[in-house]
Scaffold this motif. Structure first.
Motif, PDB file in Angstrom:
ATOM      1  N   MET A 198       0.823  -1.211   0.000  1.00 14.74           N
ATOM      2  CA  MET A 198       0.000   0.000   0.000  1.00 14.74           C
ATOM      3  C   MET A 198       0.857   1.261   0.000  1.00 14.74           C
ATOM      4  N   HIS A 199       1.968   1.233   0.743  1.00 16.38           N
ATOM      5  CA  HIS A 199       2.821   2.418   0.868  1.00 16.38           C
ATOM      6  C   HIS A 199       3.939   2.461  -0.167  1.00 16.38           C
ATOM      7  N   HIS A 200       3.926   1.534  -1.122  1.00 18.15           N
ATOM      8  CA  HIS A 200       4.981   1.442  -2.126  1.00 18.15           C
ATOM      9  C   HIS A 200       6.350   1.379  -1.434  1.00 18.15           C
ATOM     10  N   GLY A 201       6.407   0.505  -0.432  1.00 16.91           N
ATOM     11  CA  GLY A 201       7.624   0.382   0.337  1.00 16.91           C
ATOM     12  C   GLY A 201       8.513  -0.746  -0.135  1.00 16.91           C
ATOM     13  N   ASP A 202       9.532  -1.020   0.653  1.00 19.20           N
ATOM     14  CA  ASP A 202      10.493  -2.081   0.352  1.00 19.20           C
ATOM     15  C   ASP A 202      10.179  -3.291   1.222  1.00 19.20           C
ATOM     16  N   LEU A 203       9.998  -4.423   0.584  1.00 15.96           N
ATOM     17  CA  LEU A 203       9.679  -5.648   1.306  1.00 15.96           C
ATOM     18  C   LEU A 203      10.956  -6.460   1.489  1.00 15.96           C
ATOM     19  N   CYS A 204      11.311  -6.707   2.741  1.00 13.85           N
ATOM     20  CA  CYS A 204      12.519  -7.482   3.039  1.00 13.85           C
ATOM     21  C   CYS A 204      12.152  -8.690   3.889  1.00 13.85           C
ATOM     22  N   LEU A 205      12.423  -9.877   3.361  1.00  9.13           N
ATOM     23  CA  LEU A 205      12.209 -11.125   4.077  1.00  9.13           C
ATOM     24  C   LEU A 205      13.557 -11.750   4.407  1.00  9.13           C
ATOM     25  N   LEU A 206      13.610 -12.480   5.528  1.00 10.74           N
ATOM     26  CA  LEU A 206      14.805 -13.236   5.904  1.00 10.74           C
ATOM     27  C   LEU A 206      14.421 -14.690   6.153  1.00 10.74           C
ATOM     28  N   TRP A 207      14.953 -15.577   5.313  1.00  2.00           N
ATOM     29  CA  TRP A 207      14.762 -17.020   5.478  1.00  2.00           C
ATOM     30  C   TRP A 207      16.127 -17.676   5.570  1.00  2.00           C
ATOM     31  N   HIS A 208      16.354 -18.479   6.608  1.00  3.95           N
ATOM     32  CA  HIS A 208      17.641 -19.148   6.807  1.00  3.95           C
ATOM     33  C   HIS A 208      17.674 -20.475   6.059  1.00  3.95           C
ATOM     34  N   ASN A 209      18.796 -20.761   5.433  1.00  2.49           N
ATOM     35  CA  ASN A 209      18.942 -22.065   4.772  1.00  2.49           C
ATOM     36  C   ASN A 209      18.855 -23.210   5.777  1.00  2.49           C
ATOM     37  N   SER A 210      19.240 -22.950   7.007  1.00  5.19           N
ATOM     38  CA  SER A 210      19.253 -23.997   8.041  1.00  5.19           C
ATOM     39  C   SER A 210      17.880 -24.282   8.626  1.00  5.19           C
ATOM     40  N   ASN A 211      16.863 -23.497   8.261  1.00 11.82           N
ATOM     41  CA  ASN A 211      15.503 -23.731   8.780  1.00 11.82           C
ATOM     42  C   ASN A 211      14.593 -24.413   7.771  1.00 11.82           C
ATOM     43  N   ILE A 212      15.144 -24.795   6.625  1.00 10.98           N
ATOM     44  CA  ILE A 212      14.350 -25.465   5.598  1.00 10.98           C
ATOM     45  C   ILE A 212      14.451 -26.967   5.844  1.00 10.98           C
ATOM     46  N   ASN A 213      13.700 -27.460   6.817  1.00 12.87           N
ATOM     47  CA  ASN A 213      13.789 -28.872   7.184  1.00 12.87           C
ATOM     48  C   ASN A 213      12.440 -29.365   7.686  1.00 12.87           C
ATOM     49  N   ASP A 214      12.399 -30.608   8.088  1.00 11.48           N
ATOM     50  CA  ASP A 214      11.136 -31.238   8.480  1.00 11.48           C
ATOM     51  C   ASP A 214      10.645 -30.819   9.851  1.00 11.48           C
ATOM     52  N   THR A 215      11.474 -30.109  10.620  1.00 12.62           N
ATOM     53  CA  THR A 215      11.065 -29.732  11.974  1.00 12.62           C
ATOM     54  C   THR A 215      10.359 -28.378  12.023  1.00 12.62           C
ATOM     55  N   THR A 216      10.307 -27.665  10.903  1.00 14.41           N
ATOM     56  CA  THR A 216       9.630 -26.367  10.852  1.00 14.41           C
ATOM     57  C   THR A 216       8.672 -26.347   9.669  1.00 14.41           C
ATOM     58  N   TYR A 217       7.808 -25.336   9.644  1.00 18.19           N
ATOM     59  CA  TYR A 217       6.886 -25.171   8.511  1.00 18.19           C
ATOM     60  C   TYR A 217       7.433 -24.200   7.466  1.00 18.19           C
ATOM     61  N   HIS A 218       8.683 -23.799   7.602  1.00 15.56           N
ATOM     62  CA  HIS A 218       9.195 -22.737   6.732  1.00 15.56           C
ATOM     63  C   HIS A 218       9.411 -23.180   5.283  1.00 15.56           C
ATOM     64  N   ARG A 219       9.575 -24.465   5.057  1.00 19.82           N
ATOM     65  CA  ARG A 219       9.711 -24.940   3.677  1.00 19.82           C
ATOM     66  C   ARG A 219       8.382 -24.832   2.930  1.00 19.82           C
ATOM     67  N   SER A 220       7.272 -24.958   3.629  1.00 22.33           N
ATOM     68  CA  SER A 220       5.960 -24.822   2.974  1.00 22.33           C
ATOM     69  C   SER A 220       5.457 -23.382   3.015  1.00 22.33           C
ATOM     70  N   LEU A 221       5.815 -22.623   4.066  1.00 23.21           N
ATOM     71  CA  LEU A 221       5.334 -21.244   4.169  1.00 23.21           C
ATOM     72  C   LEU A 221       6.009 -20.330   3.152  1.00 23.21           C
ATOM     73  N   TYR A 222       7.293 -20.491   2.946  1.00 22.96           N
ATOM     74  CA  TYR A 222       8.033 -19.569   2.077  1.00 22.96           C
ATOM     75  C   TYR A 222       7.464 -19.509   0.653  1.00 22.96           C
ATOM     76  N   PRO A 223       7.211 -20.656  -0.018  1.00 16.11           N
ATOM     77  CA  PRO A 223       6.614 -20.573  -1.361  1.00 16.11           C
ATOM     78  C   PRO A 223       5.249 -19.897  -1.362  1.00 16.11           C
ATOM     79  N   LYS A 224       4.484 -20.073  -0.303  1.00 17.23           N
ATOM     80  CA  LYS A 224       3.172 -19.423  -0.225  1.00 17.23           C
ATOM     81  C   LYS A 224       3.330 -17.902  -0.183  1.00 17.23           C
ATOM     82  N   LEU A 225       4.306 -17.438   0.569  1.00 17.17           N
ATOM     83  CA  LEU A 225       4.534 -15.996   0.640  1.00 17.17           C
ATOM     84  C   LEU A 225       5.036 -15.446  -0.680  1.00 17.17           C
ATOM     85  N   LEU A 226       5.917 -16.191  -1.346  1.00 16.43           N
ATOM     86  CA  LEU A 226       6.397 -15.744  -2.657  1.00 16.43           C
ATOM     87  C   LEU A 226       5.268 -15.696  -3.672  1.00 16.43           C
TER      88      LEU A 226
END
Length: 385
Positions: free
Chosen positions: A351-379
Protein backbone atom coordinates in the motif's frame (compact mmCIF):
# COMPACT_ATOMS: atom_id res chain seq x y z
CA UNK A 1 23.47 23.53 11.10
CA UNK A 2 23.17 19.84 11.98
CA UNK A 3 19.54 20.24 13.02
CA UNK A 4 18.70 22.11 9.82
CA UNK A 5 20.31 19.35 7.78
CA UNK A 6 18.40 16.52 9.45
CA UNK A 7 15.10 18.45 9.43
CA UNK A 8 15.48 19.16 5.70
CA UNK A 9 16.27 15.49 5.09
CA UNK A 10 13.27 14.26 7.08
CA UNK A 11 10.83 16.62 5.37
CA UNK A 12 12.10 15.56 1.94
CA UNK A 13 11.97 11.89 2.95
CA UNK A 14 8.37 12.29 4.16
CA UNK A 15 7.61 13.84 0.75
CA UNK A 16 8.88 10.61 -0.88
CA UNK A 17 12.06 12.35 -2.00
CA UNK A 18 10.28 15.23 -3.76
CA UNK A 19 12.64 18.12 -2.99
CA UNK A 20 10.37 20.72 -4.63
CA UNK A 21 7.42 19.60 -2.51
CA UNK A 22 9.59 19.75 0.60
CA UNK A 23 10.26 23.46 -0.03
CA UNK A 24 6.55 24.08 0.54
CA UNK A 25 6.80 22.76 4.10
CA UNK A 26 8.16 24.64 7.14
CA UNK A 27 9.03 23.23 10.55
CA UNK A 28 8.20 26.20 12.72
CA UNK A 29 6.01 27.51 15.52
CA UNK A 30 5.63 30.81 13.66
CA UNK A 31 2.32 30.69 11.81
CA UNK A 32 3.45 33.59 9.62
CA UNK A 33 5.41 30.91 7.74
CA UNK A 34 2.09 30.14 6.00
CA UNK A 35 2.65 33.29 3.95
CA UNK A 36 5.52 31.56 2.14
CA UNK A 37 4.74 27.88 2.74
CA UNK A 38 1.68 25.73 2.22
CA UNK A 39 2.15 23.54 5.29
CA UNK A 40 3.80 24.21 8.62
CA UNK A 41 4.62 21.51 11.15
CA UNK A 42 4.67 22.89 14.66
CA UNK A 43 7.58 21.63 16.81
CA UNK A 44 6.60 20.44 20.27
CA UNK A 45 9.13 17.71 21.06
CA UNK A 46 12.36 19.81 21.13
CA UNK A 47 14.82 18.28 18.68
CA UNK A 48 18.32 18.55 20.08
CA UNK A 49 17.21 18.41 23.71
CA UNK A 50 16.55 15.47 26.03
CA UNK A 51 15.00 12.54 24.16
CA UNK A 52 11.30 12.21 24.97
CA UNK A 53 8.58 9.89 23.69
CA UNK A 54 6.88 10.63 20.35
CA UNK A 55 3.26 11.70 20.01
CA UNK A 56 1.44 8.52 18.97
CA UNK A 57 -2.06 10.03 19.14
CA UNK A 58 -4.13 11.06 16.15
CA UNK A 59 -2.41 13.80 14.16
CA UNK A 60 -4.00 17.21 14.75
CA UNK A 61 -4.41 19.28 11.58
CA UNK A 62 -5.87 22.77 11.07
CA UNK A 63 -6.63 24.24 7.66
CA UNK A 64 -7.02 28.01 8.14
CA UNK A 65 -7.28 28.77 4.42
CA UNK A 66 -7.64 26.96 1.12
CA UNK A 67 -4.42 25.16 0.27
CA UNK A 68 -2.90 25.94 3.68
CA UNK A 69 -2.46 23.62 6.67
CA UNK A 70 -0.97 23.59 10.15
CA UNK A 71 0.07 20.21 11.56
CA UNK A 72 -0.01 20.54 15.35
CA UNK A 73 1.45 17.07 15.94
CA UNK A 74 5.23 17.02 15.70
CA UNK A 75 5.59 14.46 12.91
CA UNK A 76 9.20 15.56 12.38
CA UNK A 77 10.16 14.54 15.91
CA UNK A 78 8.25 11.28 15.46
CA UNK A 79 10.30 10.61 12.34
CA UNK A 80 13.56 11.39 14.11
CA UNK A 81 12.62 9.20 17.10
CA UNK A 82 12.05 6.07 15.06
CA UNK A 83 14.61 6.28 12.25
CA UNK A 84 17.44 7.30 14.59
CA UNK A 85 16.45 4.57 17.10
CA UNK A 86 16.56 7.28 19.80
CA UNK A 87 14.35 5.10 21.99
CA UNK A 88 17.32 2.80 22.53
CA UNK A 89 19.43 5.59 24.02
CA UNK A 90 17.32 5.98 27.15
CA UNK A 91 15.58 2.61 27.46
CA UNK A 92 18.26 0.30 28.84
CA UNK A 93 16.21 -2.92 28.88
CA UNK A 94 17.78 -5.69 26.83
CA UNK A 95 17.11 -9.39 26.32
CA UNK A 96 19.47 -12.26 27.15
CA UNK A 97 21.45 -11.52 23.96
CA UNK A 98 21.79 -7.81 24.68
CA UNK A 99 19.17 -6.89 22.05
CA UNK A 100 16.53 -4.20 22.29
CA UNK A 101 13.44 -6.35 21.86
CA UNK A 102 9.94 -5.43 20.71
CA UNK A 103 8.57 -6.16 24.16
CA UNK A 104 10.67 -3.28 25.56
CA UNK A 105 9.60 -0.80 22.89
CA UNK A 106 6.64 1.55 23.05
CA UNK A 107 5.52 -0.33 19.91
CA UNK A 108 5.14 -3.65 21.76
CA UNK A 109 4.08 -6.78 19.88
CA UNK A 110 0.69 -5.64 18.58
CA UNK A 111 -0.95 -3.25 16.15
CA UNK A 112 1.49 -0.39 16.61
CA UNK A 113 4.36 -2.53 15.41
CA UNK A 114 2.32 -3.71 12.44
CA UNK A 115 1.29 -0.24 11.24
CA UNK A 116 4.07 1.98 9.78
CA UNK A 117 3.28 5.28 11.49
CA UNK A 118 5.83 7.33 9.54
CA UNK A 119 4.40 6.21 6.20
CA UNK A 120 0.99 7.34 7.41
CA UNK A 121 2.54 10.72 8.30
CA UNK A 122 3.98 10.86 4.78
CA UNK A 123 0.60 10.11 3.18
CA UNK A 124 -1.04 12.86 5.24
CA UNK A 125 1.62 15.38 4.24
CA UNK A 126 1.27 14.48 0.56
CA UNK A 127 -2.50 14.93 0.76
CA UNK A 128 -2.16 18.34 2.42
CA UNK A 129 0.26 19.37 -0.35
CA UNK A 130 -2.30 18.14 -2.89
CA UNK A 131 0.20 15.73 -4.38
CA UNK A 132 -0.58 12.24 -5.70
CA UNK A 133 0.04 9.37 -3.33
CA UNK A 134 2.51 6.70 -4.39
CA UNK A 135 0.98 3.99 -6.54
CA UNK A 136 0.52 0.74 -4.57
CA UNK A 137 3.33 -1.66 -5.30
CA UNK A 138 6.78 -2.62 -4.08
CA UNK A 139 9.63 -0.16 -4.36
CA UNK A 140 12.07 -3.05 -3.90
CA UNK A 141 11.81 -6.68 -2.91
CA UNK A 142 14.72 -8.10 -0.93
CA UNK A 143 14.81 -11.87 -0.46
CA UNK A 144 17.62 -12.33 2.03
CA UNK A 145 19.24 -15.37 3.61
CA UNK A 146 21.70 -15.55 6.50
CA UNK A 147 24.27 -18.32 6.03
CA UNK A 148 24.86 -19.31 9.64
CA UNK A 149 26.20 -22.71 8.48
CA UNK A 150 26.75 -24.12 5.01
CA UNK A 151 26.51 -27.82 5.89
CA UNK A 152 25.89 -30.02 8.90
CA UNK A 153 28.19 -32.97 8.34
CA UNK A 154 31.01 -31.87 6.01
CA UNK A 155 33.40 -30.64 8.71
CA UNK A 156 35.38 -32.87 11.06
CA UNK A 157 33.35 -31.77 14.04
CA UNK A 158 30.07 -32.15 12.17
CA UNK A 159 30.95 -35.59 10.83
CA UNK A 160 32.17 -36.95 14.18
CA UNK A 161 29.11 -35.52 15.91
CA UNK A 162 26.81 -37.20 13.41
CA UNK A 163 28.59 -40.53 13.73
CA UNK A 164 28.44 -40.30 17.52
CA UNK A 165 24.68 -39.80 17.31
CA UNK A 166 24.28 -42.79 15.01
CA UNK A 167 23.57 -40.73 11.89
CA UNK A 168 26.02 -42.74 9.81
CA UNK A 169 24.03 -42.80 6.57
CA UNK A 170 23.38 -39.05 6.67
CA UNK A 171 27.08 -38.37 7.25
CA UNK A 172 28.25 -40.52 4.35
CA UNK A 173 25.55 -39.20 2.02
CA UNK A 174 26.65 -35.63 2.82
CA UNK A 175 30.35 -36.39 2.35
CA UNK A 176 29.67 -37.99 -1.05
CA UNK A 177 27.30 -35.28 -2.27
CA UNK A 178 26.97 -31.81 -0.74
CA UNK A 179 23.45 -31.53 -2.10
CA UNK A 180 22.39 -34.32 0.26
CA UNK A 181 23.49 -32.45 3.36
CA UNK A 182 20.39 -31.30 5.31
CA UNK A 183 21.62 -27.71 5.64
CA UNK A 184 22.63 -27.30 2.00
CA UNK A 185 19.22 -26.06 0.89
CA UNK A 186 20.59 -23.29 -1.32
CA UNK A 187 19.50 -24.83 -4.65
CA UNK A 188 15.94 -24.95 -3.33
CA UNK A 189 16.12 -21.34 -2.10
CA UNK A 190 17.51 -20.13 -5.43
CA UNK A 191 14.77 -21.97 -7.30
CA UNK A 192 12.09 -20.42 -5.10
CA UNK A 193 13.54 -16.92 -5.33
CA UNK A 194 13.70 -17.13 -9.13
CA UNK A 195 9.89 -16.97 -9.14
CA UNK A 196 10.22 -13.24 -8.45
CA UNK A 197 12.80 -12.11 -11.03
CA UNK A 198 12.61 -8.46 -9.96
CA UNK A 199 13.69 -9.33 -6.42
CA UNK A 200 17.18 -8.59 -5.16
CA UNK A 201 18.53 -11.72 -3.49
CA UNK A 202 21.21 -11.27 -0.83
CA UNK A 203 23.07 -13.98 1.07
CA UNK A 204 24.83 -12.77 4.22
CA UNK A 205 28.14 -14.54 4.83
CA UNK A 206 29.79 -14.91 8.23
CA UNK A 207 33.25 -13.41 8.67
CA UNK A 208 33.77 -14.27 12.32
CA UNK A 209 36.08 -16.25 14.57
CA UNK A 210 33.44 -18.91 15.07
CA UNK A 211 33.38 -18.94 18.87
CA UNK A 212 30.38 -18.78 21.20
CA UNK A 213 27.22 -17.67 19.43
CA UNK A 214 29.20 -17.17 16.22
CA UNK A 215 29.78 -20.94 16.00
CA UNK A 216 29.99 -22.67 13.58
CA UNK A 217 32.40 -20.86 11.30
CA UNK A 218 33.14 -21.97 7.77
CA UNK A 219 36.23 -21.14 5.79
CA UNK A 220 35.81 -18.66 2.96
CA UNK A 221 38.77 -20.42 1.34
CA UNK A 222 37.22 -23.87 1.61
CA UNK A 223 35.87 -25.93 -1.28
CA UNK A 224 32.28 -25.91 -0.06
CA UNK A 225 32.09 -22.14 0.29
CA UNK A 226 33.73 -21.57 -3.10
CA UNK A 227 31.24 -23.96 -4.68
CA UNK A 228 28.34 -22.16 -2.98
CA UNK A 229 29.66 -18.70 -3.84
CA UNK A 230 29.90 -19.55 -7.54
CA UNK A 231 26.36 -20.96 -7.54
CA UNK A 232 24.96 -17.88 -5.81
CA UNK A 233 26.73 -15.37 -8.05
CA UNK A 234 25.77 -17.36 -11.17
CA UNK A 235 22.13 -17.08 -10.04
CA UNK A 236 22.42 -13.29 -9.87
CA UNK A 237 22.42 -13.12 -6.07
CA UNK A 238 24.59 -10.69 -4.10
CA UNK A 239 26.75 -11.38 -1.08
CA UNK A 240 26.60 -9.40 2.14
CA UNK A 241 28.61 -9.56 5.34
CA UNK A 242 27.06 -11.21 8.41
CA UNK A 243 29.00 -9.56 11.21
CA UNK A 244 29.67 -11.02 14.64
CA UNK A 245 27.11 -11.55 17.37
CA UNK A 246 29.60 -9.81 19.65
CA UNK A 247 29.66 -6.57 17.68
CA UNK A 248 32.95 -7.14 15.90
CA UNK A 249 33.34 -6.11 12.27
CA UNK A 250 35.81 -7.83 9.93
CA UNK A 251 38.73 -5.62 8.97
CA UNK A 252 37.95 -6.21 5.29
CA UNK A 253 34.22 -6.84 4.81
CA UNK A 254 33.42 -8.83 1.68
CA UNK A 255 30.59 -6.42 0.88
CA UNK A 256 29.09 -3.03 1.75
CA UNK A 257 25.80 -4.83 2.46
CA UNK A 258 25.43 -5.91 6.08
CA UNK A 259 23.40 -7.70 8.72
CA UNK A 260 24.41 -8.58 12.28
CA UNK A 261 24.22 -12.21 13.42
CA UNK A 262 21.17 -12.80 15.69
CA UNK A 263 19.97 -9.33 14.67
CA UNK A 264 22.19 -8.23 17.54
CA UNK A 265 22.71 -4.75 16.16
CA UNK A 266 23.19 -1.76 18.43
CA UNK A 267 23.15 1.92 17.55
CA UNK A 268 26.45 2.16 19.41
CA UNK A 269 27.98 -0.11 16.74
CA UNK A 270 26.65 1.76 13.71
CA UNK A 271 29.54 4.23 13.51
CA UNK A 272 31.85 1.20 13.44
CA UNK A 273 29.89 -0.20 10.48
CA UNK A 274 30.23 3.09 8.64
CA UNK A 275 33.99 3.22 9.26
CA UNK A 276 34.27 -0.33 7.88
CA UNK A 277 32.66 0.78 4.61
CA UNK A 278 29.13 -0.49 5.17
CA UNK A 279 26.60 1.53 3.16
CA UNK A 280 23.43 -0.55 3.56
CA UNK A 281 22.25 -2.39 6.67
CA UNK A 282 19.46 -4.98 6.78
CA UNK A 283 19.40 -5.63 10.55
CA UNK A 284 16.51 -3.36 11.50
CA UNK A 285 13.81 -5.76 12.60
CA UNK A 286 12.91 -7.13 16.02
CA UNK A 287 13.83 -10.77 16.54
CA UNK A 288 10.85 -11.38 18.81
CA UNK A 289 8.09 -9.78 16.71
CA UNK A 290 7.50 -9.20 13.00
CA UNK A 291 6.63 -5.71 11.86
CA UNK A 292 8.09 -2.25 11.38
CA UNK A 293 10.82 -1.48 13.90
CA UNK A 294 11.64 1.75 12.06
CA UNK A 295 7.91 2.52 11.70
CA UNK A 296 8.34 2.74 7.95
CA UNK A 297 8.36 0.42 4.97
CA UNK A 298 10.97 2.53 3.19
CA UNK A 299 14.75 2.70 3.33
CA UNK A 300 16.05 5.68 5.27
CA UNK A 301 19.42 7.16 6.18
CA UNK A 302 20.39 6.76 9.80
CA UNK A 303 20.51 9.89 11.95
CA UNK A 304 22.91 9.48 14.86
CA UNK A 305 20.82 10.28 17.98
CA UNK A 306 23.92 11.17 19.98
CA UNK A 307 25.37 13.69 17.54
CA UNK A 308 22.24 14.65 15.53
CA UNK A 309 24.26 14.01 12.39
CA UNK A 310 22.85 12.63 9.15
CA UNK A 311 25.04 9.66 8.25
CA UNK A 312 25.69 7.90 4.92
CA UNK A 313 24.36 4.60 6.33
CA UNK A 314 21.06 3.48 4.78
CA UNK A 315 18.80 1.34 6.96
CA UNK A 316 16.54 -1.17 5.20
CA UNK A 317 13.55 -2.29 7.29
CA UNK A 318 13.46 -6.04 7.94
CA UNK A 319 9.77 -6.92 7.91
CA UNK A 320 9.60 -10.72 8.38
CA UNK A 321 12.11 -13.28 9.68
CA UNK A 322 11.29 -16.99 9.66
CA UNK A 323 12.30 -17.78 13.24
CA UNK A 324 10.43 -14.76 14.57
CA UNK A 325 7.21 -16.42 13.47
CA UNK A 326 7.81 -19.94 14.76
CA UNK A 327 10.20 -19.76 17.70
CA UNK A 328 8.43 -20.55 20.96
CA UNK A 329 10.37 -17.75 22.66
CA UNK A 330 9.23 -15.25 20.03
CA UNK A 331 5.76 -15.23 18.39
CA UNK A 332 5.24 -19.02 18.48
CA UNK A 333 2.68 -18.93 15.64
CA UNK A 334 1.21 -21.84 13.75
CA UNK A 335 1.73 -21.88 10.01
CA UNK A 336 -1.76 -20.50 9.34
CA UNK A 337 -1.31 -17.76 11.93
CA UNK A 338 2.09 -16.89 10.47
CA UNK A 339 0.68 -16.71 6.95
CA UNK A 340 -2.14 -14.34 7.91
CA UNK A 341 0.23 -12.06 9.83
CA UNK A 342 2.67 -11.99 6.88
CA UNK A 343 -0.22 -11.26 4.54
CA UNK A 344 -1.15 -8.17 6.58
CA UNK A 345 2.42 -6.93 6.73
CA UNK A 346 3.02 -7.48 3.01
CA UNK A 347 -0.19 -5.60 2.24
CA UNK A 348 1.03 -2.63 4.31
CA UNK A 349 4.31 -2.54 2.39
CA UNK A 350 2.44 -2.78 -0.92
CA UNK A 351 0.00 0.00 0.00
CA UNK A 352 2.82 2.42 0.87
CA UNK A 353 4.98 1.44 -2.13
CA UNK A 354 7.62 0.38 0.34
CA UNK A 355 10.49 -2.08 0.35
CA UNK A 356 9.68 -5.65 1.31
CA UNK A 357 12.52 -7.48 3.04
CA UNK A 358 12.21 -11.12 4.08
CA UNK A 359 14.80 -13.24 5.90
CA UNK A 360 14.76 -17.02 5.48
CA UNK A 361 17.64 -19.15 6.81
CA UNK A 362 18.94 -22.07 4.77
CA UNK A 363 19.25 -24.00 8.04
CA UNK A 364 15.50 -23.73 8.78
CA UNK A 365 14.35 -25.46 5.60
CA UNK A 366 13.79 -28.87 7.18
CA UNK A 367 11.14 -31.24 8.48
CA UNK A 368 11.07 -29.73 11.97
CA UNK A 369 9.63 -26.37 10.85
CA UNK A 370 6.89 -25.17 8.51
CA UNK A 371 9.19 -22.74 6.73
CA UNK A 372 9.71 -24.94 3.68
CA UNK A 373 5.96 -24.82 2.97
CA UNK A 374 5.33 -21.24 4.17
CA UNK A 375 8.03 -19.57 2.08
CA UNK A 376 6.61 -20.57 -1.36
CA UNK A 377 3.17 -19.42 -0.22
CA UNK A 378 4.53 -16.00 0.64
CA UNK A 379 6.40 -15.74 -2.66
CA UNK A 380 3.20 -16.64 -4.49
CA UNK A 381 1.38 -13.92 -2.55
CA UNK A 382 4.06 -11.37 -3.42
CA UNK A 383 4.14 -12.42 -7.07
CA UNK A 384 0.38 -11.94 -7.30
CA UNK A 385 0.50 -8.32 -6.18
Amino acid sequence: MKLNEIVDYMITWLCYGDAEAAKRVAYSADEKELETHDVIIVPNRKLGRTIVLPDMNKVVVEQPAKGKAIIRTDIIYNTFFFISRAEETFNTERDEHGRFAARFSILGHGNRLQIPLLDEHARLLMKLLNLPLPTPGFGHIYLTHDIDAITQYRSLRGAFGGLRRGETKQVWDSLRDINKDPLYTFPWLMEQDSRIPEAECIYFVKQTGGSGYDYPQYSLHGRDYKHLKKSLLDSGAKLGVHSSYYGEMPTKPISSLHRVHYLNGSIRNMTQWIKAGITDDFTMGFADAAGFRLQTTRAVRWINPYTYKLTPLTLHPLVIMDTTLSNENYMNLSEDEAYFLCERLIEKVHMHHGDLCLLWHNSNINDTTYHRSLYPKLLELIHGK
